[in-house]
Design a protein around this motif. Structure first.
Motif: not given
Length: 262
Positions: A9-17, A45-53
């Motif tokens: 359900y969750v992916t983190d690619v190129d700064g996009v969660l 705690p380690g959340f570092d995405a630059g955008a949420i989709l």
């Protein structure tokens, strides 16, 4: 998450969660495995995405709650109370996020699915996208923040009409009202939303955080108070790594590089 880590359900690619909030199972009703996985990722705690989709898989963004599941519950009140609790924790996490939230809205966004569209900073729909509160049709009241978010986007009078009449909004009407930010061809919704999210994720993250904070404050601040907040925010930004890079790049007639900038 790292740039390659992913779950169902969750992916983190190129700064996009990217969070999938509905699946083809149960007619694209809201999938709480995705809601809860997204909530956990946003609060990690380690959340570092630059955008949420926010996305849905299947024919729709999200067709609302699993009404058959409501009907089958031994205690419907307890069941729905629990679902609303989980959903509202997710909405709180989205609201607290310092990064832009983008919704890729294809097909229907009904009930709580419409609430999540309203919770996004930017929502991109397709030409066939439709929205509906859907609560009066099953004798329930809104959740997911709809009764708070909708009047702030479309105005109290229009929100009352939409909610009480269970109005169906097509893509163009939703865009005109400000619920959808833009409308593209149906097959381009996800690609357009993902491209925008990637662009924002590679932008000045501290600037995005400041913009979001100022917009939240503006809901209750006077103009004078907001002017004070803007002054302090822009002065702080001028001394930040992103602010220095942006101003220097402009002066040097080059494209700014915000990689690694807070």
């Amino acid at each position: 998450m790292t740039s390659t880590e992913q779950t169902d359900y969750v992916t983190d690619v190129d700064g996009v969660l990217q969070i999938t909030i509905a699946t083809a199972a149960n007619g694209t009703s809201m999938d709480f495995a995705g809601i809860n996985a997204g909530n956990a990722a946003l609060r990690a705690p380690g959340f570092d995405a630059g955008a949420i989709l926010l996305t849905g898989s299947g024919a729709n963004f999200c067709a609302g709650g699993d009404v058959r599941g409501f009907a089958a519950a031994q205690d419907r009140s307890v069941h729905i109370h629990g679902l609303a609790t989980d959903l509202h924790e997710f909405v709180r996490a989205l609201d607290a996020a310092r990064v832009p939230v983008i919704a890729a809205v294809h097909g229907w966004a009904a009930g709580a699915g419409m609430s999540l569209v309203l919770a996004a900073d930017i929502a991109i729909g397709g030409s066939s996208t439709k929205m509906r509160p859907a609560y009066p049709g099953i004798g329930l009241s809104p959740d997911g923040g709809m009764s708070w978010l909708l009047p702030r986007i479309v105005g109290t009078g229009r929100a009352s009409e939409i909610l009480l009449t269970d109005a169906i909004l097509d893509a163009e009407e939703a865009r005109r009202l400000g619920i959808l930010s833009r409308v593209v061809e149906d097959e381009q919704v996800l690609a357009e939303a993902r491209a925008l999210a990637t662009t924002l994720a590679n932008g000045p993250r501290s600037t995005h955080a400041s913009i979001k904070k100022l917009l939240v404050q503006s809901k209750t601040a006077s103009l004078s108070e907001q002017l004070d907040s803007e002054r302090e925010a822009i002065a702080t930004a001028a001394a930040s790594p992103a602010g220095r890079e942006g101003v220097d790049a402009f002066a040097q007639k080059r494209k700014p590089n915000y990689a690694g900038q807070a």
